[in-house]
Motif scaffolding. Structure first.
Motif, PDB file in Angstrom:
ATOM      1  N   ALA A 563      46.232  28.524  72.028  1.00 40.00           N
ATOM      2  CA  ALA A 563      46.739  29.668  71.652  1.00 40.00           C
ATOM      3  C   ALA A 563      47.199  28.936  69.720  1.00 40.00           C
ATOM      4  O   ALA A 563      46.900  30.155  69.086  1.00 40.00           O
ATOM      5  CB  ALA A 563      48.395  30.237  72.120  1.00 40.00           C
ATOM      6  N   TRP A 564      47.458  28.293  69.493  1.00 37.82           N
ATOM      7  CA  TRP A 564      47.896  27.783  67.904  1.00 37.82           C
ATOM      8  C   TRP A 564      47.241  26.452  68.109  1.00 37.82           C
ATOM      9  O   TRP A 564      47.576  25.406  67.924  1.00 37.82           O
ATOM     10  CB  TRP A 564      49.550  27.889  67.985  1.00 37.82           C
ATOM     11  N   PRO A 565      46.216  26.658  67.965  1.00 47.19           N
ATOM     12  CA  PRO A 565      45.216  24.868  67.343  1.00 47.19           C
ATOM     13  C   PRO A 565      45.746  24.481  66.041  1.00 47.19           C
ATOM     14  O   PRO A 565      46.093  25.247  65.033  1.00 47.19           O
ATOM     15  CB  PRO A 565      43.790  25.170  66.657  1.00 47.19           C
ATOM     16  N   PRO A 566      45.824  23.400  66.590  1.00 45.85           N
ATOM     17  CA  PRO A 566      45.719  22.297  64.787  1.00 45.85           C
ATOM     18  C   PRO A 566      44.706  22.171  64.018  1.00 45.85           C
ATOM     19  O   PRO A 566      43.734  22.949  64.129  1.00 45.85           O
ATOM     20  CB  PRO A 566      46.561  21.014  65.355  1.00 45.85           C
ATOM     21  N   PRO A 601      49.730  19.516  64.452  1.00 46.30           N
ATOM     22  CA  PRO A 601      49.696  20.503  64.737  1.00 46.30           C
ATOM     23  C   PRO A 601      50.685  21.032  63.263  1.00 46.30           C
ATOM     24  O   PRO A 601      50.853  19.906  62.693  1.00 46.30           O
ATOM     25  CB  PRO A 601      50.253  20.429  65.994  1.00 46.30           C
ATOM     26  N   THR A 602      50.608  22.324  63.045  1.00 48.55           N
ATOM     27  CA  THR A 602      51.916  22.846  63.051  1.00 48.55           C
ATOM     28  C   THR A 602      53.096  24.157  62.987  1.00 48.55           C
ATOM     29  O   THR A 602      52.797  24.664  64.470  1.00 48.55           O
ATOM     30  CB  THR A 602      50.843  24.068  61.372  1.00 48.55           C
ATOM     31  N   GLY A 603      53.306  24.019  62.043  1.00 47.54           N
ATOM     32  CA  GLY A 603      54.765  24.860  63.115  1.00 47.54           C
ATOM     33  C   GLY A 603      55.490  24.559  63.895  1.00 47.54           C
ATOM     34  O   GLY A 603      56.404  23.587  64.148  1.00 47.54           O
ATOM     35  N   TRP A 607      56.534  20.254  66.757  1.00 51.93           N
ATOM     36  CA  TRP A 607      57.752  19.925  67.576  1.00 51.93           C
ATOM     37  C   TRP A 607      57.320  19.757  68.810  1.00 51.93           C
ATOM     38  O   TRP A 607      57.232  19.013  69.961  1.00 51.93           O
ATOM     39  CB  TRP A 607      58.741  20.726  67.378  1.00 51.93           C
ATOM     40  N   ALA A 608      55.971  20.047  69.794  1.00 55.12           N
ATOM     41  CA  ALA A 608      55.637  20.588  71.214  1.00 55.12           C
ATOM     42  C   ALA A 608      54.985  19.280  71.543  1.00 55.12           C
ATOM     43  O   ALA A 608      54.862  18.482  71.730  1.00 55.12           O
ATOM     44  CB  ALA A 608      54.873  21.572  71.028  1.00 55.12           C
TER      45      ALA A 608
END
Length: 634
Positions: A563-566, A601-603, A607-608
């Motif tokens: 869903a939120w690729p780096p 990763p960002t955002g 942290w994940a």
């Protein structure tokens, strides 16, 4: 006067006795004779009538004056029946070539010290108001004191038979003595029978170093007040004490009712129903070739406390057969079997043992070795602890159906440093006290959850198998009853038993329970680490937990990074982004799959990623710790 005629001055009755002597006949109807006339008759020895043999057979006469036959030699028999003597009869150092008999006679004393009697010596149904002195008497055949009553003056001995030698039996059934009986160093070739005898005196029956070739009978109503001392006795046959009552001299150090220490018994000891011993009984260092049968016997030292240690002290007893204390055996006071060597079995079925104070157990069997079973079962009751240190039972030690009555937290059974092929603890009810099995070795351990004791010490205990074969969750409460708290060895032993029987899952359950119990004793940081190992890999005994956790984290990370690729980083061309491989690259430390260094990763996804990396390190560390633990056990 010829030699055939009696002396001048003899009464007609004495002349009648003279003629009866020459004819070897009984002399009846003589009311009174002088002791000096009897002496003259035996010393002068008139010739017999033709075809006869001289004998002194006198019945129903009163003998006046002293009858002194000391140091005389008589060839014929002497038989005196229903005679009454004014003075004590003296035959000390006399030599009698035939038999000597006193039947239903009354006399103030009898002295046969040092006498030699070729045939039998019978002092039957007589009444003696002084001492019967038989010291060093030698009798070729039988010696009998049946039904004789000896009531000397206070403080005097009733019967002094020290160092006597009897060629056959010594019968004293029904003997009634109101004074001490001495049989020190007496030697009886066959049987010594004191059946139904009554001995009352401060020193009772003193027979140390007694030697009897056959059996010794103190039964059929025998009673002794005072001490019965058979120290160092040698009995070739059996000792019988059924229906016997012994009452010691009371309290005081060294005051015992029975002393059979350092004795040699060639047969059995039969001292069962009807035996009552009031006072300490000592059978230390004695050897019994057969069995010791105490069925229904009763030992009581309640009147001797606190000076007496044991009601029955049989320490270092050696028995070729069994010790049988079944069928209502009762003891008020300790039974001491320390260092006994028993070739057969030890039976206490249905017995009741009571300790009279907290200093001594009800049963002390430290150092016992038995070739058969050791049964404390089938109605056995102990009011007080049972001490069994360093015991060796080559068959079964059984407590099935037993009741152990001890206060809470006090020791009920201490089977410590001991061994048994089978140990059965299926008790009548759960005891309040502690059963200690520390450092014991058992082949098969039988128990039942309904009778598990409140306290159970298993530290150092080793066993091959358990019955019933409960699953681990049902058996684990059994391990948590040690009054000392958590001890690791019992968990390791139980796990090894399950593993040896092929129950690997139960073994792992026990080992996990060990670490959980240990966790309560750790400081907070170590406790947290222990919780983490428990939750993740079950301390290394649940490795599938790590696999499932890894799969869960992999699925979650793959979905998140899909869903939120780096974004790609670096100057070179990045490999195609794979969410699952990227997540795996984060989770597995020290493994480079090329995704983590190519994408950042960002955002929130950053942290994940940090969480996945940390979780991966924790997971890897706990897995390594668990694997290391398993490898060490292997």
């Amino acid at each position: 006067m010829t030699q055939d005629d009696p002396p001048h001055g003899w009464s007609p009755q004495e002349r009648q006795m003279w003629e009866a002597y020459r004819g070897g006949e009984w002399c009846d109807g003589v009311a009174e004779v002088r002791g000096s006339a009897l002496r003259y008759l035996l010393i002068a020895a008139p010739p017999p009538h033709p075809g006869c043999q001289t004998r002194l057979h006198l019945r129903g006469a009163r003998v006046t004056g002293e009858l002194n036959l000391a140091e005389i030699t008589v060839t014929g028999s002497i038989r005196l029946a229903r005679c009454r003597f004014d003075d004590a009869i003296r035959l000390d150092n006399a030599h009698l070539g035939a038999a000597f008999e006193l039947n239903a006679c009354t006399m103030p004393g009898l002295i046969l010290a040092g006498a030699h009697i070729t045939l039998e010596c019978e002092i039957v149904a007589c009444t003696v108001t002084g001492t019967v002195d038989l010291r060093s008497l030698a009798v070729g055949n039988r010696l009998s004191l049946n039904d004789t009553v000896i009531h000397p003056a206070p403080g005097e001995a009733a019967l002094d038979a020290q160092s006597i030698e009897v060629g056959e039996d010594f019968w004293a059934s029904g003997l009634d003595c109101a004074g001490t009986v001495f049989l020190n160093s007496a030697r009886i070739q066959d049987v010594l029978a004191l059946r139904g005898a009554r001995i009352r005196g401060d020193s009772g029956l003193q027979a140390p170093e007694l030697t009897v070739g056959g059996g010794l009978f103190l039964d059929s109503g025998f009673s002794g007040t005072g001490q019965v001392n058979l120290y160092g006795a040698s009995i070739g046959g059996s000792v019988r004490m059924n229906d016997c009552r012994l009452e010691g001299p009371g309290a005081g150090r060294g005051a015992y009712a029975l002393n059979l220490s350092c004795a040699e018994i060639g047969g059995d000891i039969w001292a069962g129903r009807g035996l009552v011993v009031q006072g300490p009984a000592i059978v230390r260092d004695t050897s019994v070739r057969g069995s010791v049968v105490l069925k229904g016997a009763r030992f009581d030292i309640s009147s001797s406390v606190p000076t007496a240690d044991a009601a029955l002290d049989a320490s270092r007893l050696r028995v070729g057969g069994d010790i049988d204390c079944r069928d209502g055996f009762v003891a008020h006071g300790m039974i001491d079997l320390r260092d006994c060597r028993i070739g057969g079995s030890i039976h206490f079925e249905g017995a009741e043992l009571t300790a009279l104070d907290d200093r001594h157990p009800a049963l002390r069997g430290n150092g016992v070795e038995t070739g058969g079973v050791f049964n404390l079962c089938d109605g056995f009751t102990a009011h007080g602890r049972i001490s069994l240190f360093s015991v060796t039972v080559r068959s079964r030690l059984c407590f099935d159906g037993a009741a152990l009555d001890t206060p809470a937290d006090a020791w009920a059974v201490s089977f410590i440093g001991s061994s048994a092929t089978i140990l059965s603890l299926r008790l009548r009810e759960a005891p309040a006290g502690v059963i200690a099995l520390h450092h014991s070795k058992v082949g098969l351990l039988r128990d039942t959850p309904a009778s598990w004791p409140t306290g159970l010490g298993l530290d150092g205990a080793v066993y091959d198998s358990l019955h019933p074969a409960l699953p681990a969750p049902a058996r684990l409460p059994w391990l948590g009853r040690d009054p000392a708290g958590f001890v690791p060895q019992p968990y390791e032993q139980l796990a090894a038993t399950y593993q040896r029987q092929g129950h690997d899952a139960d073994a792992r359950t026990v080992l996990v329970a060990k670490h959980r119990s240990m966790r309560r004793m750790l400081p907070p940081p170590a406790r947290l680490w222990s919780l983490l190992q428990d939750a993740t890999v079950g301390y290394g005994y649940r490795p599938l937990r790590a696999v499932w956790l890894l799969l869960c984290l992999l699925s979650t990370g793959a979905a998140l990074f899909t869903a939120w690729p780096p974004t790609a980083v670096g100057d070179g061309k990045a490999p195609p982004f794979q969410p699952a491989i990227y997540t795996l690259d984060l989770l597995l430390p020290l493994v480079d799959l090329g995704q983590e260094r190519s994408y950042a990763p960002t955002g929130l996804a950053q942290w994940a990623a940090v969480a996945l990396i940390g979780t991966g390190w924790l997971l890897a560390t706990t897995v390594a710790a668990g694997a290391s633990r398993i490898l060490r056990r292997t």
